[in-house]
Design a protein around this motif. Structure first.
Motif, PDB file in Angstrom:
ATOM      1  N   GLU A 212       0.897  -1.261   0.042  1.00 57.22           N
ATOM      2  CA  GLU A 212      -0.100   0.177   0.133  1.00 57.22           C
ATOM      3  C   GLU A 212       0.846   1.408  -0.064  1.00 57.22           C
ATOM      4  OE1 GLU A 212      -3.688  -0.550   2.557  1.00 57.22           O
ATOM      5  OE2 GLU A 212      -2.136  -1.744   3.415  1.00 57.22           O
ATOM      6  N   PRO A 213       0.413   2.144  -0.467  1.00 55.39           N
ATOM      7  CA  PRO A 213       1.152   3.534  -0.497  1.00 55.39           C
ATOM      8  C   PRO A 213       0.983   4.241   1.084  1.00 55.39           C
ATOM      9  CG  PRO A 213      -1.031   4.025  -1.476  1.00 55.39           C
ATOM     10  CD  PRO A 213      -0.960   2.416  -1.031  1.00 55.39           C
ATOM     11  N   PRO A 214       1.843   5.213   1.256  1.00 55.83           N
ATOM     12  CA  PRO A 214       1.792   5.706   2.585  1.00 55.83           C
ATOM     13  C   PRO A 214       0.368   6.564   2.796  1.00 55.83           C
ATOM     14  CG  PRO A 214       3.719   6.330   1.213  1.00 55.83           C
ATOM     15  CD  PRO A 214       3.043   5.673   0.345  1.00 55.83           C
ATOM     16  N   VAL A 215       0.131   6.600   3.977  1.00 50.96           N
ATOM     17  CA  VAL A 215      -0.964   7.175   4.481  1.00 50.96           C
ATOM     18  C   VAL A 215      -0.819   8.186   5.339  1.00 50.96           C
ATOM     19  CG1 VAL A 215      -3.337   6.735   5.807  1.00 50.96           C
ATOM     20  CG2 VAL A 215      -2.246   4.882   4.363  1.00 50.96           C
ATOM     21  N   PHE A 216      -1.442   9.314   5.115  1.00 52.16           N
ATOM     22  CA  PHE A 216      -1.427  10.790   6.015  1.00 52.16           C
ATOM     23  C   PHE A 216      -2.328  10.308   6.957  1.00 52.16           C
ATOM     24  CE2 PHE A 216       0.445  12.460   2.071  1.00 52.16           C
ATOM     25  CZ  PHE A 216       1.664  13.250   2.399  1.00 52.16           C
ATOM     26  N   LEU A 217      -1.664  11.062   8.062  1.00 49.82           N
ATOM     27  CA  LEU A 217      -2.542  10.844   9.683  1.00 49.82           C
ATOM     28  C   LEU A 217      -3.927  11.713   9.380  1.00 49.82           C
ATOM     29  CD1 LEU A 217       0.115  11.206  12.165  1.00 49.82           C
ATOM     30  CD2 LEU A 217      -0.785   9.039  11.178  1.00 49.82           C
TER      31      LEU A 217
ATOM     32  N   ALA B 290       3.018  11.045   7.383  1.00 49.07           N
ATOM     33  CA  ALA B 290       2.535  10.072   6.932  1.00 49.07           C
ATOM     34  C   ALA B 290       3.466   8.867   7.190  1.00 49.07           C
ATOM     35  CB  ALA B 290       2.565  10.084   5.353  1.00 49.07           C
ATOM     36  N   LYS B 291       2.607   7.725   7.329  1.00 50.88           N
ATOM     37  CA  LYS B 291       3.387   6.300   7.474  1.00 50.88           C
ATOM     38  C   LYS B 291       3.053   5.394   6.388  1.00 50.88           C
ATOM     39  CE  LYS B 291      -0.270   4.648  10.534  1.00 50.88           C
ATOM     40  NZ  LYS B 291      -0.611   4.036  11.884  1.00 50.88           N
ATOM     41  N   ASP B 292       4.086   4.181   6.592  1.00 50.47           N
ATOM     42  CA  ASP B 292       3.710   3.244   5.697  1.00 50.47           C
ATOM     43  C   ASP B 292       2.694   2.132   6.267  1.00 50.47           C
ATOM     44  OD1 ASP B 292       3.789   1.139   4.107  1.00 50.47           O
ATOM     45  OD2 ASP B 292       5.701   0.507   4.129  1.00 50.47           O
TER      46      ASP B 292
ATOM     47  N   ALA C  86       4.230  12.105  -0.278  1.00 53.71           N
ATOM     48  CA  ALA C  86       4.747  11.391   0.484  1.00 53.71           C
ATOM     49  C   ALA C  86       4.920   9.969  -0.114  1.00 53.71           C
ATOM     50  CB  ALA C  86       4.065  10.929   1.775  1.00 53.71           C
ATOM     51  N   VAL C  87       6.305   9.660  -0.332  1.00 50.45           N
ATOM     52  CA  VAL C  87       6.688   8.389  -0.958  1.00 50.45           C
ATOM     53  C   VAL C  87       7.664   7.723  -0.196  1.00 50.45           C
ATOM     54  CG1 VAL C  87       6.401   9.491  -3.272  1.00 50.45           C
ATOM     55  CG2 VAL C  87       8.659   9.624  -2.094  1.00 50.45           C
ATOM     56  N   GLU C  88       7.431   6.126  -0.428  1.00 53.38           N
ATOM     57  CA  GLU C  88       8.206   5.428   0.359  1.00 53.38           C
ATOM     58  C   GLU C  88       9.684   5.271  -0.246  1.00 53.38           C
ATOM     59  OE1 GLU C  88       6.884   1.446   0.318  1.00 53.38           O
ATOM     60  OE2 GLU C  88       4.642   2.001   1.141  1.00 53.38           O
TER      61      GLU C  88
END
Length: 794
Positions: free
Chosen positions: A381-386, A409-411, A462-464
């Motif tokens: 999954e792509p990162p997710v912002f809080l 954001a987090k993975d 936001a990218v991994e």
């Protein structure tokens, strides 16, 4: 074959009996005699007596059997007249339907015979006319009279059904005796004579499921609970037989196809008790997860099934819809699932009939249930912002590098990869902000102005770190908080007018102000006069305390002749922290008004024009002045364009003799020198153009013995002396006009006509051809035409 033979014998016997019976009756009636020409009287209406004639010969209604196939014609009957004495003088004539073709008469005996086989179904009776005439004279002896010959029916037509095949429907599980269809047969034989057309129905095929009523032909069900799902179609054969169904009667058959129609007598049933499905956590809501199907043997609307979720821990995450084309239940994702949060779900799905028949409700509940287990599959999954969006505030005019806010954001995957942040530059074209790629802190790059852009809407990616294709995007709204950095100003470019006859404390204008800052740093506005003119003798200011101010007249008696314009400074302060103020100047013009205060004129020249000249006179004076100035300018311009002398003459300078006597311009007739300045000097190409009209500042001293006498008339010696000076001093060109004639252009193939260089070289050129060039070259021809001539002249 035996039955067929018996039927034929029986029919022949019946025909023979009827033929004998008909012949006996006919003979008996023909022998019965009535009076011929006698009649009786009858009283008609209103006393009128009617006469009815009585036939004088005997006849009756005749009968003939159809389908007679004997060798001799059939005797139909005999006609006989009372006046017929048997001597042969009477002739019997027959006319009418079939006379002479089917029926013939013996004109002597009156016997009538049928010569052809008759068919009652084709024609049931014939109408004929008989008459007795004198054989010799053909005179009628009796009036003509009609009689009828009826064709007597025999059973020669079998029953026929209206249709060769019938189709009928009856609901399955119908009660015994339920009417299905009525079949009808017809018989062409005479229904009024015998039993030839009396029909009886019977069933030949289709037992024990159906029966038929013998008299009406109505087919009915004979067995209960016939099941369409077991057998849907039945073929029944029905027979119709005449002669009341007795032996010897003729018969016909028809086929009836009977179809059992469906009723909802079967509930839906799942073929298995558990369904296994899976869904990726990357699936979006509305995506199909799987399908279930309950089987219902009923068809049409009776087989329609609706699916629903009645229980399970996935009721909020999944939904089910019905595909009515395939009768399947489609399980779909309702909300996003997360593998890391929950890895499996369980659903209890029910399938129920849409249309239920109350007659068969006792067969049990028309529904079934099944368990559906759904497993969640892990996905990258792509990162997710809080947060789905961010809103920050920053004061305007903040220094570069001021922190605006922080996004995070987090993975969501188990790997929990590091995240890098960046700003979408398409949303920040002026580059007001920057973001720390590591921690997501947003800072300013340059000062912000709320009055220019109050809100900045940017997007942050936001990218991994190790998977650049996995990126997320979040909107960030940045509000620029107002700072009181703008002073209030006039709301418009005010210009006031005051009457000369204005009264003291009279208000003549109301002013307001604008402030670019927010309302917190703007109104309320405070209007005042500067301290140095607080006691202005002419005008005063009144703050209305509603963000406006009124300007009033302090004294009376203004005069345009003394002063027609006043400039009143006004200080406006806002209510911000710290407060800002500005001084604005109000222009006030003094105008002439009538007694009502209406403006008449604001020009100060009005009084002056009345005391002096009129406007037209002033315009005329100004026009004359302008014309004089134009004349002066033209005169000066023409004066400057006047040609100056080509050479600065000096009494001591002998070069004026060269110009006077040795001008090669227009010949001897041209007594004025031309403007040598228009000729191009080759040295001017390099940017250095020496002056020809002044002496050089530094000159070489002339060599001894070379200076000619001032009044020498030897022009040749004078020229040679100048040539030598020029040759020995190459840095300064000779300041006379003679040098120009030596320039023919660099690299000229025509050579030079000048004598400046030729005089210093020993040349043997022949210049006699100059004599042929005309009067313009006469002087050159005299100088160079012949050495001998030149020497003699010297």
């Amino acid at each position: 074959p035996k039955m067929k033979e018996d039927n034929c014998l029986h029919a022949a016997f019946i025909c023979l009996v009827m033929l004998c019976y008909s012949h006996a009756i006919t003979t008996e009636k023909l022998n019965h005699t009535r009076p011929s020409l006698h009649g009786h009287h009858e009283k008609g209406k209103e006393g009128q007596v009617l006469h009815r004639s009585k036939r004088g010969w005997v006849w009756n209604q005749f009968f003939v059997i159809e389908e007679y196939t004997g060798p001799d014609p059939v005797l139909v009957g005999r006609l006989h007249s009372d006046i017929d004495s048997g001597d042969g003088n009477i002739k019997y004539i027959l006319s009418g339907e079939g006379a002479g073709i089917i029926f013939v008469i013996d004109d002597k005996s009156g016997n009538i015979h049928a010569t052809k086989t008759l068919d009652r179904e084709e024609r049931a009776q014939y109408t004929l006319t008989a008459q007795a005439v004198d054989r010799n004279t053909n005179r009628p002896l009796e009036p003509p009279s009609e009689f009828i010959v009826k064709v007597q029916d025999i059973n020669d037509n079998p029953p026929e059904f209206l249709h060769e095949n019938y189709h009928a429907n009856v609901p399955e599980r119908s009660n015994v005796g339920t009417s299905v269809i009525q079949v009808t047969a017809s018989d062409a034989d005479d229904p009024t004579y015998g039993n030839s057309a009396k029909l009886v129905y019977s069933i030949l095929e289709g037992q024990p499921y159906f029966s038929v009523e013998a008299q009406t032909g109505i087919i009915r069900t004979a067995l209960p609970n016939m099941d369409r799902e077991a057998k849907e179609e039945y073929h029944v054969v029905i027979q119709a037989k005449d002669m009341g169904g007795h032996m010897g009667g003729l018969s016909g058959t028809t086929k009836v196809t009977i179809t059992l129609t469906d009723v909802n007598d079967n509930p839906p049933k799942f073929p298995q008790s558990v369904y296994q499905m899976s869904v990726s956590e990357a699936a979006v809501p509305g995506e199909e997860v799987g399908r279930v199907k309950a089987k219902d043997p009923d068809i049409g609307e009776n087989g329609l099934v609706a699916y629903s979720i009645i229980d399970g821990d996935g009721m909020d995450m999944f939904e089910i819809t019905t595909d009515y084309e395939t009768q399947e239940g489609v399980v779909k994702l309702k909300k996003l699932v997360d593998f890391e949060t929950k890895k499996s779900y369980s659903l209890k799905v029910e399938a129920a009939n849409v249309h239920i028949d109350p007659k068969f409700i006792s067969n049990g509940p028309f529904k079934d249930t099944v368990t559906v287990k759904i497993s969640v599959e892990d996905a990258d999954e792509p990162p997710v912002f809080l947060k789905p969006s961010y809103i920050f505030e920053v004061p305007e005019n903040a220094a570069s590098g001021t922190v605006v806010g922080k996004v995070h954001a987090k993975d969501p995957d188990a790997a929990n990869s590091a995240i890098r942040y960046s700003i979408d530059r398409h949303t920040d074209l002026e580059r007001y902000f920057t973001i720390n790629a590591e921690d997501g802190n947003i800072k300013t790059i340059k000062a912000l102005d709320r009055e220019e852009i109050p809100w900045h809407n940017i997007s942050v990616f936001a990218v991994e770190v190790h998977k650049q294709h996995q990126e997320a995007k979040v909107p960030v709204a940045i509000k620029v908080v107002d700072v009181n950095d703008n002073a209030p100003k006039f709301a418009a470019a005010y210009e006031a007018f005051v009457c000369e006859n204005a009264r003291s404390n009279q208000q003549f204008i109301t002013i307001s102000a604008d402030d670019k800052d927010d309302s917190a740093n703007g109104p309320r506005f405070i209007f005042s006069l500067p301290p140095e003119i607080i006691h202005n003798p002419n005008f005063t200011l009144r703050d209305n305390r509603d963000n406006t101010a009124s300007v009033l007249v302090r004294r009376e008696g203004f005069s345009r002749q003394k002063q027609d314009l006043y400039l009143l400074p006004i200080v406006i302060s806002d209510g911000g922290l710290p407060p800002m103020s500005s001084t604005n100047t109000l222009t006030i013009r003094v105008c002439g008004c009538d007694s009502n205060g209406s403006l008449l004129s604001c020009n100060a020249e009005a009084y002056i024009l009345n005391a002096g000249l009129s406007t037209g006179a002033l315009i005329a004076i100004l026009a004359c002045i302008v014309i004089l100035l134009v004349i002066v300018v033209l005169f000066v311009t023409l004066k400057r364009q006047k040609k100056e002398p080509l050479i600065v003459f000096e009494e001591e300078d002998v070069r004026e003799n060269i110009i006077t006597y040795d001008d090669e311009g227009g010949g001897e007739e041209d007594t004025e020198a031309f403007d040598i300045a228009t000729l191009q000097n080759p040295d001017g190409i390099n940017g250095f153009i020496p002056r020809k009209d002044i002496k050089p500042e530094y000159q070489y001293m002339p060599r001894p013995g070379l200076r000619p006498a001032p009044n020498s008339v030897d022009v040749d010696d004078f020229i040679n002396t100048r040539i030598q000076e020029a040759d020995n001093d190459p840095t300064a060109p000779p300041y006379d006009s003679i040098q120009i004639y030596g320039y023919e252009g660099r690299g000229s193939v025509a050579g030079s006509l000048s004598s400046l260089e030729s005089a210093t070289t020993d040349s043997d050129l022949d210049y006699d051809y100059l004599q042929n060039w005309g009067p313009r070259f006469k002087k050159l021809a005299d100088l160079y035409g012949s050495k001998d001539t030149f020497d003699d002249d010297s």
